[in-house]
Design an enzyme around this catalytic site. Structure first.
Site, PDB file in Angstrom:
ATOM      1  N   ASP A  29       0.858  -1.127   0.005  1.00 35.14           N
ATOM      2  CA  ASP A  29      -0.091   0.151  -0.129  1.00 35.14           C
ATOM      3  C   ASP A  29       0.977   1.162   0.086  1.00 35.14           C
ATOM      4  O   ASP A  29       1.820   1.363   0.985  1.00 35.14           O
ATOM      5  CB  ASP A  29      -0.878   0.099   1.115  1.00 35.14           C
ATOM      6  CG  ASP A  29      -1.805   1.078   1.422  1.00 35.14           C
ATOM      7  OD1 ASP A  29      -1.590   2.168   0.577  1.00 35.14           O
ATOM      8  OD2 ASP A  29      -2.614   1.108   2.383  1.00 35.14           O
ATOM      9  N   GLU A  79      30.682   6.641   5.788  1.00 35.79           N
ATOM     10  CA  GLU A  79      30.594   4.946   5.842  1.00 35.79           C
ATOM     11  C   GLU A  79      30.389   4.373   4.310  1.00 35.79           C
ATOM     12  O   GLU A  79      29.741   3.361   4.175  1.00 35.79           O
ATOM     13  CB  GLU A  79      29.322   4.611   6.725  1.00 35.79           C
ATOM     14  CG  GLU A  79      28.113   5.259   6.484  1.00 35.79           C
ATOM     15  CD  GLU A  79      26.962   4.848   7.410  1.00 35.79           C
ATOM     16  OE1 GLU A  79      26.844   3.525   7.711  1.00 35.79           O
ATOM     17  OE2 GLU A  79      26.446   5.623   8.045  1.00 35.79           O
ATOM     18  N   CYS A 111      26.585   6.891  10.857  1.00 39.78           N
ATOM     19  CA  CYS A 111      25.833   8.105  10.548  1.00 39.78           C
ATOM     20  C   CYS A 111      26.481   9.287  11.366  1.00 39.78           C
ATOM     21  O   CYS A 111      26.103  10.364  11.275  1.00 39.78           O
ATOM     22  CB  CYS A 111      24.329   8.206  10.526  1.00 39.78           C
ATOM     23  SG  CYS A 111      23.625   6.801   9.587  1.00 39.78           S
ATOM     24  N   SER A 201      17.083  -1.773  15.304  1.00 38.11           N
ATOM     25  CA  SER A 201      17.556  -0.367  15.245  1.00 38.11           C
ATOM     26  C   SER A 201      16.828   0.825  15.440  1.00 38.11           C
ATOM     27  O   SER A 201      17.168   1.720  15.940  1.00 38.11           O
ATOM     28  CB  SER A 201      18.222  -0.195  13.650  1.00 38.11           C
ATOM     29  OG  SER A 201      16.941  -0.081  12.797  1.00 38.11           O
ATOM     30  N   HIS A 233      18.587  13.021  13.311  1.00 37.02           N
ATOM     31  CA  HIS A 233      19.269  12.183  12.376  1.00 37.02           C
ATOM     32  C   HIS A 233      17.860  11.460  11.682  1.00 37.02           C
ATOM     33  O   HIS A 233      16.944  10.974  12.332  1.00 37.02           O
ATOM     34  CB  HIS A 233      20.312  10.838  12.819  1.00 37.02           C
ATOM     35  CG  HIS A 233      20.375   9.893  11.704  1.00 37.02           C
ATOM     36  ND1 HIS A 233      20.815  10.225  10.492  1.00 37.02           N
ATOM     37  CD2 HIS A 233      20.180   8.537  11.735  1.00 37.02           C
ATOM     38  CE1 HIS A 233      21.000   8.972   9.857  1.00 37.02           C
ATOM     39  NE2 HIS A 233      20.583   8.206  10.590  1.00 37.02           N
ATOM     40  N   ASN A 275      17.785   8.743   3.062  1.00 36.22           N
ATOM     41  CA  ASN A 275      18.770   8.805   4.160  1.00 36.22           C
ATOM     42  C   ASN A 275      20.027   9.075   3.490  1.00 36.22           C
ATOM     43  O   ASN A 275      20.270   8.443   2.336  1.00 36.22           O
ATOM     44  CB  ASN A 275      18.849   7.466   4.671  1.00 36.22           C
ATOM     45  CG  ASN A 275      19.576   7.331   5.957  1.00 36.22           C
ATOM     46  OD1 ASN A 275      20.207   8.360   6.298  1.00 36.22           O
ATOM     47  ND2 ASN A 275      19.744   6.184   6.466  1.00 36.22           N
TER      48      ASN A 275
END
Ligand code: CAA
Length: 387
Positions: A29, A79, A111, A201, A233, A275
């Protein structure tokens, strides 16, 4: 001494995927992606954009406005490293024609890398008040086609000039840091894709936010209502929304409304870019300053989170005239000018970007004039060119 952010440069590559298209392709969806995750589009980097080229492009956004001879420190947080040994910052230093006397290196803690650099830069300027420091965060978030984290990918870079008597935001005294050796998200040396324990996470992120925010308020003798805005963040914007909900729990209506409104302004760019790992918190800052209406003197709380995991909460105060150092139209245009990809085109470009080009093949970029790009390798040495 007042030290802080004097310039902010932003760059994101020139292609994107729409979340509604992605949802249809993945038989989901669309509201799961648009509301449940909080993302509208995500930038896709092709093989010619990497951490280095994006870092050059973000710094070029303000380079002509600064005194290059005063730059004594150049830190590159990433990273998405392109070499196990040589710092990405050396390619950047050459492209930007900075002094050979500059101290320059790369830092890594997921990050958190740009924040680590920012704090080092603050200390550097404190001990070298006539010098300035450039700190870059530059990353491509890659979880893989059809993976659980696919909807939270993105690519881009933020570059910051740190200076005495800054023109955008002074960094306030104090900070609250917290770290633990955990496995919520990581990327082994043999993989170009991140590994993640997704749900875990998100829990750790919120736990570390609560710990650092409460500790900071206690140490600085501040209450939640003393902040004009809280920014985060943003691995995806719903993550920040969840943290902001925790922050305003039990607060009066006025504080709640103010922090919610400013959170909305801070997430606008990330909802479109996705991100960008190290740069993400600072993309929130840029978005808040360009889409909100904070007045000089406003106190902004910043939550930085790097998986693995390391978090820090700190704050800044906006400087008189900060608006004149921003360029909302140019940032909006950078996002709007991206070319829309079909899901099939995205999958092909994405999978191709995971491959190392054959040595000695010269890559061409479809970026606009003036943008730098990765042009392939010669004798395994990376080449960077400008269009
Ligand atoms: N309409 C509206 N909302 C809907 C919906 C619909 N039709 N269908 C589902 N949703 C909602 C769900 O209710 C859920 O909301 P809540 O989180 O408020 O409960 C939300 O959409 C997401 O749904 P799921 O939990 O089912 O999503 P998922 O299983 O696809 O996983 C994810 C989401 C864990 C974030 C996954 O995308 C992922 O692993 N991403 C990468 C990891 C990540 O970004 N972690 C963040 C913390 S780590 C960090 O910050 C460092 C970093 O940068 C990586």
């Amino acid at each position: 001494m007042k030290i802080g952010i004097d310039q902010i440069g932003f760059y994101t590559p020139n292609k994107y995927v729409d979340m509604v298209d992605l949802a249809h392709a993945r038989k989901q969806d669309p509201n799961k992606f648009l509301i449940g995750i909080g993302q509208e589009t995500m930038t896709i980097a092709d093989q010619t954009q990497d951490a280095v080229s994006m870092g050059i492009n973000s710094t070029l956004r303000y380079l002509d406005q600064i005194d290059k001879d005063k730059v004594g420190l150049l830190i590159f947080g990433t990273e998405s490293s392109v070499d196990q040994s040589k710092s990405a910052s050396l390619f950047v230093k050459t492209a930007l024609n900075l002094s050979p006397q500059v101290r320059t290196f790369e830092v890594k803690e997921a990050c958190f890398g740009l924040t680590a650099g920012l704090m080092m830069a603050r200390d550097y300027v404190y001990s070298h008040p006539d010098k300035t420091a450039i700190v870059i965060g530059s990353d491509i978030a890659r979880y893989g086609v059809n993976s659980g984290g696919e909807v939270t990918q993105g690519a881009g870079s933020i570059s910051i000039l740190v200076k005495k008597d800054p023109q955008i935001m002074e960094l306030n005294e104090g900070h609250s840091a917290y770290s633990e050796d955990i496995n919520d998200f990581w990327r082994p040396n043999n993989s170009k894709l991140a590994k993640v324990d997704g749900k875990y996470s998100t829990q750790v992120y919120l736990d570390f936010f609560t710990k650092t925010f409460n500790q900071y308020k206690k140490e600085q003798k501040l209450a939640t209502k003393d902040f004009d805005a809280l920014i985060y963040h943003l691995p995806f914007t719903k993550m920040g929304l969840k943290a902001n909900r925790l922050a305003v729990e039990g607060e009066e209506e006025e504080t709640t409304q103010r922090l919610q409104d400013n959170f909305e302004a801070s997430k606008k760019w990330s909802a479109k870019v996705g991100n960008i790992y190290t740069g993400s918190l600072y993309l929130s800052l840029l978005s808040l300053l360009e889409n909100g209406n904070l007045t000089p003197g406003a106190r902004i709380g910043l939550f930085s989170y790097g998986s693995g995991a390391m978090a820090e909460f700190f704050s800044g105060t906006l400087v008189e005239g900060y608006q004149s150092k921003l360029n909302k139209e140019a940032d909006q245009a950078l996002i709007d000018q991206r070319k829309k990809l079909s899901v099939a085109e995205y999958e092909e470009i994405f999978n191709n970007s995971l491959l190392d080009p054959e040595d000695s093949i010269t890559l061409k970029s479809d970026e606009v004039k003036g943008k730098w790009y990765f042009a392939g390798t010669k004798n395994d040495i990376r080449q960077y060119s400008v269009n």
